[in-house]
Design an enzyme around this catalytic site. Structure first.
Site: not given
Length: 166
Positions: A100, A123, A131-132, A160
């Site tokens: 962040y 978002n 955003c994850h 991911e």
């Protein structure tokens, strides 16, 4: 709320039912089922060619064969600050992570981690605008507003290959 100019499609995913809206400019929203509910579940589907393409690309993403989305996104609404955060998120690629604080610094707002978190949570197009991929500096998941919350974010990060702490 959807309008006659807004297209709508729903699709199944490993993290729950998804609902996507679009207008002529691009994808407007992507919602992940939360407690069996979607924002426009009472509205009939009105798919467009763009939404069929989005559904195909999301299916490919979830199956592991797509790492980048090639879709026009129309990040409408939100404050100018939120818009800057959302555009900052667009630069994160599959498997990349940012804190962040670093996201705040990258948009010229160092020291605004809490406000960044609020904007990330607002978002309108999660997954496509990743955003994850935002974590605390120590790699900890501090929250997620989509779907089932933290379990949804854990699934996306694991998918991911992004290391994280719950």
């Amino acid at each position: 709320m959807t309008t006659p100019e807004t297209s709508l499609i729903r699709l199944a995913s490993p993290i729950g039912q998804l609902e996507i809206t679009a207008d002529a400019a691009g994808i407007l929203s992507l919602s992940i089922e939360n407690n069996g509910r979607l924002p426009y579940e009472s509205v009939p589907e009105n798919p467009s060619p763009l939404l069929h393409t989005a559904a195909t690309q999301l299916d490919e993403y979830f199956s592991g064969t797509r790492r980048a989305f090639d879709l026009p996104v129309h990040l409408s609404g939100g404050t100018s600050f939120q818009q800057s955060v959302w555009h900052g998120l667009e630069g994160l690629a599959f498997g990349e992570v940012i804190s962040y604080g670093d996201l705040g610094a990258s948009i010229g707002r160092p020291g605004s981690g809490r406000a960044i978190g609020g904007a990330v949570g607002a978002n309108p197009v999660p997954i496509i605008v990743g955003c994850h991929r935002v974590l605390a500096t120590n790699g900890r998941i501090t929250g997620y507003s989509g779907g089932a919350g933290i379990p949804t974010k854990v699934w996306l990060l694991d998918h991911e290959g992004i290391e994280h702490v719950v």
